[in-house]
Design a protein around this motif. Structure first.
Motif, PDB file in Angstrom:
ATOM      1  N   LEU A   7       0.829  -1.209   0.000  1.00 14.37           N
ATOM      2  CA  LEU A   7       0.000   0.000   0.000  1.00 14.37           C
ATOM      3  C   LEU A   7       0.863   1.258   0.000  1.00 14.37           C
ATOM      4  O   LEU A   7       0.590   2.210  -0.730  1.00 14.37           O
ATOM      5  CB  LEU A   7      -0.961   0.006   1.178  1.00 14.37           C
ATOM      6  CG  LEU A   7      -2.012  -1.094   1.180  1.00 14.37           C
ATOM      7  CD1 LEU A   7      -2.924  -0.960   2.387  1.00 14.37           C
ATOM      8  CD2 LEU A   7      -2.807  -1.095  -0.111  1.00 14.37           C
ATOM      9  N   GLU A   8       1.903   1.220   0.800  1.00 13.06           N
ATOM     10  CA  GLU A   8       2.819   2.354   0.855  1.00 13.06           C
ATOM     11  C   GLU A   8       3.544   2.536  -0.481  1.00 13.06           C
ATOM     12  O   GLU A   8       3.636   3.655  -0.996  1.00 13.06           O
ATOM     13  CB  GLU A   8       3.825   2.121   1.978  1.00 13.06           C
ATOM     14  CG  GLU A   8       4.789   3.257   2.204  1.00 13.06           C
ATOM     15  CD  GLU A   8       5.780   2.927   3.311  1.00 13.06           C
ATOM     16  OE1 GLU A   8       6.954   3.283   3.160  1.00 13.06           O
ATOM     17  OE2 GLU A   8       5.366   2.312   4.316  1.00 13.06           O
ATOM     18  N   LEU A   9       4.022   1.433  -1.045  1.00 16.89           N
ATOM     19  CA  LEU A   9       4.728   1.514  -2.321  1.00 16.89           C
ATOM     20  C   LEU A   9       3.828   2.016  -3.451  1.00 16.89           C
ATOM     21  O   LEU A   9       4.278   2.757  -4.328  1.00 16.89           O
ATOM     22  CB  LEU A   9       5.309   0.144  -2.695  1.00 16.89           C
ATOM     23  CG  LEU A   9       6.491  -0.335  -1.868  1.00 16.89           C
ATOM     24  CD1 LEU A   9       6.808  -1.784  -2.182  1.00 16.89           C
ATOM     25  CD2 LEU A   9       7.704   0.544  -2.114  1.00 16.89           C
ATOM     26  N   GLU A  14      -6.925   2.979   2.289  1.00 14.84           N
ATOM     27  CA  GLU A  14      -7.984   1.996   2.528  1.00 14.84           C
ATOM     28  C   GLU A  14      -9.126   2.155   1.532  1.00 14.84           C
ATOM     29  O   GLU A  14      -9.733   1.179   1.117  1.00 14.84           O
ATOM     30  CB  GLU A  14      -8.500   2.118   3.968  1.00 14.84           C
ATOM     31  CG  GLU A  14      -9.554   1.098   4.333  1.00 14.84           C
ATOM     32  CD  GLU A  14      -9.117  -0.357   4.176  1.00 14.84           C
ATOM     33  OE1 GLU A  14      -9.950  -1.168   3.713  1.00 14.84           O
ATOM     34  OE2 GLU A  14      -7.957  -0.683   4.492  1.00 14.84           O
ATOM     35  N   GLU A  15      -9.386   3.383   1.123  1.00 19.93           N
ATOM     36  CA  GLU A  15     -10.471   3.618   0.159  1.00 19.93           C
ATOM     37  C   GLU A  15     -10.200   2.923  -1.184  1.00 19.93           C
ATOM     38  O   GLU A  15     -11.122   2.446  -1.834  1.00 19.93           O
ATOM     39  CB  GLU A  15     -10.698   5.129   0.025  1.00 19.93           C
ATOM     40  CG  GLU A  15     -10.785   5.677  -1.336  1.00 19.93           C
ATOM     41  CD  GLU A  15     -10.932   7.201  -1.336  1.00 19.93           C
ATOM     42  OE1 GLU A  15     -10.822   7.746  -2.429  1.00 19.93           O
ATOM     43  OE2 GLU A  15     -11.152   7.829  -0.290  1.00 19.93           O
ATOM     44  N   ALA A  42      -5.469 -10.487  -5.256  1.00 10.91           N
ATOM     45  CA  ALA A  42      -4.688  -9.256  -5.070  1.00 10.91           C
ATOM     46  C   ALA A  42      -4.946  -8.661  -3.693  1.00 10.91           C
ATOM     47  O   ALA A  42      -4.012  -8.218  -3.010  1.00 10.91           O
ATOM     48  CB  ALA A  42      -5.032  -8.246  -6.165  1.00 10.91           C
ATOM     49  N   LEU A  43      -6.194  -8.670  -3.269  1.00  8.11           N
ATOM     50  CA  LEU A  43      -6.538  -8.074  -1.979  1.00  8.11           C
ATOM     51  C   LEU A  43      -5.861  -8.771  -0.805  1.00  8.11           C
ATOM     52  O   LEU A  43      -5.443  -8.106   0.148  1.00  8.11           O
ATOM     53  CB  LEU A  43      -8.052  -8.056  -1.786  1.00  8.11           C
ATOM     54  CG  LEU A  43      -8.768  -6.944  -2.544  1.00  8.11           C
ATOM     55  CD1 LEU A  43     -10.255  -7.247  -2.692  1.00  8.11           C
ATOM     56  CD2 LEU A  43      -8.532  -5.601  -1.862  1.00  8.11           C
ATOM     57  N   VAL A  44      -5.723 -10.092  -0.842  1.00  5.67           N
ATOM     58  CA  VAL A  44      -5.071 -10.766   0.291  1.00  5.67           C
ATOM     59  C   VAL A  44      -3.576 -10.455   0.332  1.00  5.67           C
ATOM     60  O   VAL A  44      -2.964 -10.546   1.392  1.00  5.67           O
ATOM     61  CB  VAL A  44      -5.328 -12.293   0.337  1.00  5.67           C
ATOM     62  CG1 VAL A  44      -6.804 -12.594   0.497  1.00  5.67           C
ATOM     63  CG2 VAL A  44      -4.745 -13.006  -0.842  1.00  5.67           C
ATOM     64  N   VAL A  45      -3.007 -10.066  -0.799  1.00  3.62           N
ATOM     65  CA  VAL A  45      -1.607  -9.635  -0.810  1.00  3.62           C
ATOM     66  C   VAL A  45      -1.510  -8.202  -0.300  1.00  3.62           C
ATOM     67  O   VAL A  45      -0.652  -7.869   0.514  1.00  3.62           O
ATOM     68  CB  VAL A  45      -0.998  -9.754  -2.225  1.00  3.62           C
ATOM     69  CG1 VAL A  45       0.378  -9.098  -2.296  1.00  3.62           C
ATOM     70  CG2 VAL A  45      -0.912 -11.213  -2.649  1.00  3.62           C
ATOM     71  N   LEU A  46      -2.413  -7.352  -0.773  1.00  2.00           N
ATOM     72  CA  LEU A  46      -2.382  -5.937  -0.401  1.00  2.00           C
ATOM     73  C   LEU A  46      -2.813  -5.694   1.038  1.00  2.00           C
ATOM     74  O   LEU A  46      -2.350  -4.753   1.676  1.00  2.00           O
ATOM     75  CB  LEU A  46      -3.282  -5.131  -1.344  1.00  2.00           C
ATOM     76  CG  LEU A  46      -2.851  -5.086  -2.804  1.00  2.00           C
ATOM     77  CD1 LEU A  46      -3.949  -4.474  -3.661  1.00  2.00           C
ATOM     78  CD2 LEU A  46      -1.545  -4.306  -2.942  1.00  2.00           C
TER      79      LEU A  46
END
Length: 131
Positions: A7-9, A14-15, A42-46
């Motif tokens: 998320l940072e990269l 969260e939105e 993808a979501l479970v990675v993010l």
């Protein structure tokens, strides 16, 4: 093992994850499981700490008949939130489908006592289906 701060990269908030969940869930509602699968993988990675994303991924795998992967994702979700009854019901389904009948029956019996009557009825239906 240290996880990558995706998320940072990516500069996401969260939105942005909520938008992905919404689109992925829309595909589920339409029965497009292959497409929804990509979103939730993808979501479970993010967002690896989201029980919802893991359990939804498990539910997609159940719908697609990949019961071993379903069980793994469901168990991942239960490690985050061990009391989530809908996830426990999906675990029961996966266990029955994989032939772990006694473990599934034990869990289903527990779920028949759930306060959520629809969930309790679904657990009872599983017990009747897998006598």
């Amino acid at each position: 093992m240290e996880s990558t701060p995706w998320l940072e990269l990516l500069g996401w908030k969260e939105e942005d994850l909520s938008d992905l969940r919404f689109v992925g869930y829309s595909y589920i509602k339409q029965g497009h499981y292959e497409t929804a699968l990509k979103f939730f993988e993808a979501l479970v990675v993010l967002s690896p700490d989201s029980a919802y994303d893991h359990q939804t991924l498990g539910a997609i795998y159940l719908e697609m008949g990949d019961n071993n992967r379903a069980l793994k994702c469901i168990d991942d979700a239960l490690m985050i939130d061990p009391t989530h009854e809908e996830t426990l019901l999906n675990r029961t389904k996966a266990l029955f489908l994989l032939g772990y009948t006694e473990r599934a029956k034990t869990l289903a019996l527990q779920l028949t006592k759930a306060k959520n009557k629809a969930l309790a009825n679904n657990a009872q239906a599983l017990l009747l289906a897998y006598r």
